[in-house]
Design an enzyme around this catalytic site. Structure first.
Site, PDB file in Angstrom:
ATOM      1  N   GLU A  29       0.831  -1.209   0.000  1.00 49.03           N
ATOM      2  CA  GLU A  29       0.000   0.000   0.000  1.00 49.03           C
ATOM      3  C   GLU A  29       0.867   1.261   0.000  1.00 49.03           C
ATOM      4  OE1 GLU A  29      -2.977  -0.315   3.063  1.00 49.03           O
ATOM      5  OE2 GLU A  29      -3.288   1.854   3.155  1.00 49.03           O
ATOM      6  N   GLY A  50      -8.984   2.552   7.199  1.00 42.56           N
ATOM      7  CA  GLY A  50      -9.442   3.226   8.414  1.00 42.56           C
ATOM      8  C   GLY A  50      -8.574   4.425   8.728  1.00 42.56           C
TER       9      GLY A  50
HETATM   10  O1  OSB Z   1      -2.372   4.483   6.096  1.00 43.20           O
HETATM   11  O2  OSB Z   1      -4.031   3.201   6.343  1.00 43.20           O
HETATM   12  C1  OSB Z   1      -3.302   4.112   6.763  1.00 43.20           C
HETATM   13  C2  OSB Z   1      -4.502   5.069  10.252  1.00 43.20           C
HETATM   14  C3  OSB Z   1      -4.301   6.446  10.241  1.00 43.20           C
HETATM   15  C4  OSB Z   1      -3.753   7.024   9.117  1.00 43.20           C
HETATM   16  C5  OSB Z   1      -3.392   6.238   8.021  1.00 43.20           C
HETATM   17  C6  OSB Z   1      -3.607   4.869   8.028  1.00 43.20           C
HETATM   18  C7  OSB Z   1      -4.144   4.266   9.178  1.00 43.20           C
HETATM   19  C8  OSB Z   1      -4.343   2.825   9.284  1.00 43.20           C
HETATM   20  C9  OSB Z   1      -5.709   2.333   9.702  1.00 43.20           C
HETATM   21  O3  OSB Z   1      -3.478   2.037   8.997  1.00 43.20           O
HETATM   22  C10 OSB Z   1      -5.897   1.656  11.003  1.00 43.20           C
HETATM   23  C11 OSB Z   1      -7.343   1.686  11.496  1.00 43.20           C
HETATM   24  O4  OSB Z   1      -8.063   2.690  11.328  1.00 43.20           O
HETATM   25  O5  OSB Z   1      -7.768   0.694  12.109  1.00 43.20           O
HETATM   26 MG    MG Z   2      -2.574   3.408   4.263  1.00 38.76          MG
END
Ligand code: OSB
Ligand code: MG
Length: 379
Positions: free
Chosen positions: A220, A297
């Site tokens: 990602e 998220g």
């Molecule tokens: O890059 O997916 C991301 C949380 C805050 C900012 C960026 C990201 C994330 C997470 C999600 O990895 C985790 C979650 O909300 O459970």
């Molecule tokens: Mg991410």
């Protein structure tokens, strides 16, 4: 009210809440240790309530949006624009807000407050309103960068034992092949993927290609948040599908990324793309193109997770969502009861009308650090 009467808002409130994280979240863009989100509460003339959440981070290291910019854009532009307009159906909100460039989290907070209010007013669940059907959705965990491989292994073991259906490891240059290889060796063929949060450059393509042998579901956002072209170049050099997060901030971004070959998997965060209507467009595009889609998220409170959970009940969400429960993230959630991950790694999709969760007003009040009332102009 019938479906075509305009929604009449009597009161609108914008509330910033500070939710201390139980543990700092460490990623390729740095450390996030506090979580301030902006809540939007709408009340209509019949007493129905709508809630939305702007889940921008406190700082501008994930995307340019921050909690403070979201608060300002909601108070100064987004809410005044929709309160002046005639809103008959939830999709009208995104159209009214379309002149606002960027600022997806701010637009999404206002937009989802209208969707949840309309759901409550019509006695329907948010799932029904978005056209979803699944009664439970599969989830995974996003695991931050830990002080050691042992600490990471321990956390993964714990989550897999709890039932989570996928593991996502945060990576950054210097914290990649070794940790991925250790987790693959320890847990066999579990669904595993990584998230770099834009911390690599194309010069480091060979380091990323070294991950190809671990059969990851995706890598990602390896490169810069605003560079689709280089992601397309990188994807040509990797066997592992590239998934984009930060780079996809509108349905148009997703179409362009797919046309360029910049990704083969889509992380959809409804807040990042401006809300539910935009999410539905992205969902339909991914279905049409046969692209794996999953819901990311933003460490949202239960208020912010509610639209995400409803959207995940649509058939185009083919992979588990990033949806660590609030109990893992915060001392307490803004909704009570909060949602849970069951022993098989699923979250139940609420069937109640409206948001689907009961907001706990005492908790919102206890965590509020800033509030602003917007008075709708008399029509
Ligand atoms: O890059 O997916 C991301 C949380 C805050 C900012 C960026 C990201 C994330 C997470 C999600 O990895 C985790 C979650 O909300 O459970
Ligand atoms: Mg991410």
């Amino acid at each position: 009210m019938t479906d075509d009467d305009p929604i009449r808002i009597e009161a609108a409130e914008v509330i910033e809440v500070a939710l201390p994280l139980l543990e700092p979240f460490v990623t390729g863009f740095g450390v996030t240790s506090t979580r301030r989100v902006v809540l939007v509460r709408l009340l209509d003339d019949a007493g129905h309530v709508g809630w939305g959440e702007a889940a921008a981070l406190d700082h501008p290291f994930y995307l340019p949006d921050t909690t403070s910019t979201a608060f300002a854009v909601i108070v100064e532009y987004a809410l005044p624009m929709v309160l002046r307009a005639e809103i008959r159906q939830p999709p009208d909100v995104a159209r009214v807000l379309a002149p606002i460039r960027g600022n997806g989290f701010a637009r999404a907070a206002v937009e989802s407050a209208f969707w949840t209010l309309a759901a409550e007013a019509s006695g329907r669940s948010l799932r029904e309103l978005v056209g979803g059907s699944a009664t439970r959705i599969p989830v995974g965990e996003s695991i931050g960068i830990k002080p050691s491989i042992d600490a990471t292994t321990e956390e993964v073991a714990h989550r897999l034992a709890e039932g989570y259906r996928r593991i996502k490891l945060k990576i950054a240059p210097g914290w990649d092949v070794e940790v991925v290889s250790a987790i693959r060796a320890a847990f066999g063929d579990v669904m595993l993927q990584v998230d770099a949060n834009g911390s690599y450059t194309l010069d480091q393509a060979d380091d990323l290609a070294a991950l190809d042998e671990f059969d990851l579901a995706c890598i990602e956002q390896p490169l810069a948040f605003d560079d689709l072209w280089q992601h397309a170049e990188l994807q040509r050099r990797l066997r592992t599908p590239v998934c984009l997060d930060e780079s996809l901030r509108s349905p148009r971004d997703v179409r362009l990324a797919l046309d360029l070959g910049a990704c083969r998997s889509v992380n959809l965060k409804p807040g990042r793309v401006g809300g539910i209507a935009a999410s539905l467009q992205i969902h339909d595009l991914c279905v049409e193109r046969g692209v794996p889609l999953w819901c990311g998220g933003m460490l949202e409170s239960g208020i912010g997770r509610a639209p995400n959970i409803a959207l995940c009940s649509l058939p185009g969400f083919t992979e588990p969502a990033d949806m660590s429960p609030a109990s893992v993230l915060f001392a307490e959630d803004m909704v009570e009861p909060t949602y849970h991950v069951d022993a098989e790694g699923f979250i139940r999709v609420p069937e109640q009308a409206g948001l689907g969760f009961c907001v706990a007003p005492d908790r919102v009040a206890a965590h509020a650090v800033r509030r602003e009332q917007i008075v709708p102009a008399a029509r």
